[in-house]
Design an enzyme around this catalytic site. Structure first.
Site, PDB file in Angstrom:
ATOM      1  N   TYR A  86      53.110-126.885-126.704  1.00  0.00           N
ATOM      2  CA  TYR A  86      51.923-126.915-125.842  1.00  0.00           C
ATOM      3  C   TYR A  86      51.089-128.162-126.132  1.00  0.00           C
ATOM      4  O   TYR A  86      50.693-128.895-125.220  1.00  0.00           O
ATOM      5  CB  TYR A  86      51.084-125.655-126.050  1.00  0.00           C
ATOM      6  CG  TYR A  86      49.812-125.629-125.246  1.00  0.00           C
ATOM      7  CD1 TYR A  86      49.847-125.455-123.867  1.00  0.00           C
ATOM      8  CD2 TYR A  86      48.569-125.783-125.846  1.00  0.00           C
ATOM      9  CE1 TYR A  86      48.683-125.437-123.110  1.00  0.00           C
ATOM     10  CE2 TYR A  86      47.399-125.762-125.106  1.00  0.00           C
ATOM     11  CZ  TYR A  86      47.466-125.587-123.738  1.00  0.00           C
ATOM     12  OH  TYR A  86      46.308-125.570-122.992  1.00  0.00           O
ATOM     13  N   LYS A  90      50.188-131.452-123.632  1.00  0.00           N
ATOM     14  CA  LYS A  90      48.814-131.865-123.319  1.00  0.00           C
ATOM     15  C   LYS A  90      48.549-133.300-123.774  1.00  0.00           C
ATOM     16  O   LYS A  90      47.846-134.044-123.094  1.00  0.00           O
ATOM     17  CB  LYS A  90      47.810-130.885-123.940  1.00  0.00           C
ATOM     18  CG  LYS A  90      47.865-129.497-123.299  1.00  0.00           C
ATOM     19  CD  LYS A  90      47.629-129.592-121.805  1.00  0.00           C
ATOM     20  CE  LYS A  90      47.631-128.260-121.114  1.00  0.00           C
ATOM     21  NZ  LYS A  90      47.273-128.348-119.693  1.00  0.00           N
ATOM     22  N   THR A 123      41.548-117.181-118.280  1.00  0.00           N
ATOM     23  CA  THR A 123      42.649-117.219-117.319  1.00  0.00           C
ATOM     24  C   THR A 123      43.833-116.425-117.859  1.00  0.00           C
ATOM     25  O   THR A 123      43.802-115.923-118.983  1.00  0.00           O
ATOM     26  CB  THR A 123      43.124-118.667-117.068  1.00  0.00           C
ATOM     27  OG1 THR A 123      43.751-119.153-118.267  1.00  0.00           O
ATOM     28  CG2 THR A 123      41.976-119.568-116.663  1.00  0.00           C
TER      29      THR A 123
END
Length: 146
Positions: A86, A90, A123
């Site tokens: 991850y 990014k 989210t």
């Protein structure tokens, strides 16, 4: 004026590949955004004017600070870590956006490329975190999450 922003992405997913065979974080969080931006760049450049630039907004994460770009292992095949994959995706987004802005400026383009960290947002990205994190999120999201 046109604004390109794509919030699609994944976070901390178990080791998995996209339909095209890419590690899922790198494929969805970086390659998808890279492709979409490049497919629409000509249209954005035609839309921008001297007084109103078209904009590209890339959504990254402060996690990029701990990311390492493993150029010999972008697909995380050697040792997979959801956190590492991850963070790498990014970081790749941040580096791409910085480079894109330099190229746009050098070419006198009326397009600006920006990368932002939206902060902690409530989210569905958190569906692959541990149950402890889910409980803490459930208890504190109303206070700390956007």
């Amino acid at each position: 004026l046109p604004l390109l922003s794509s919030p699609a992405g994944v976070m901390l997913v178990p080791e998995k590949k996209t339909e095209d065979g890419f590690e899922e974080h790198f494929g969805l969080n970086y390659l998808g955004h890279f492709l979409l931006t490049n497919l629409l760049l000509d249209t954005l450049e035609q839309s921008g004017t001297h007084s109103h630039n078209a904009r590209i907004i890339t959504v990254s994460s402060a996690t990029h600070y701990v990311g390492k770009l493993h150029l010999n292992d972008l697909q995380s095949r050697c040792s997979y870590s959801p956190h590492g994959a991850y963070a790498q995706s990014k970081l790749a987004l941040v580096l791409f956006t910085y480079r894109l802005q330099r190229l746009l400026t050098a070419n006198g383009s009326h397009v600006t490329a920006n990368v932002v960290d939206p902060g902690v947002v409530n989210t569905e990205l958190y569906k692959h975190v541990s149950w402890v994190v889910k409980v803490v999120k459930w208890m504190t999201a109303w206070l700390f999450f956007k």
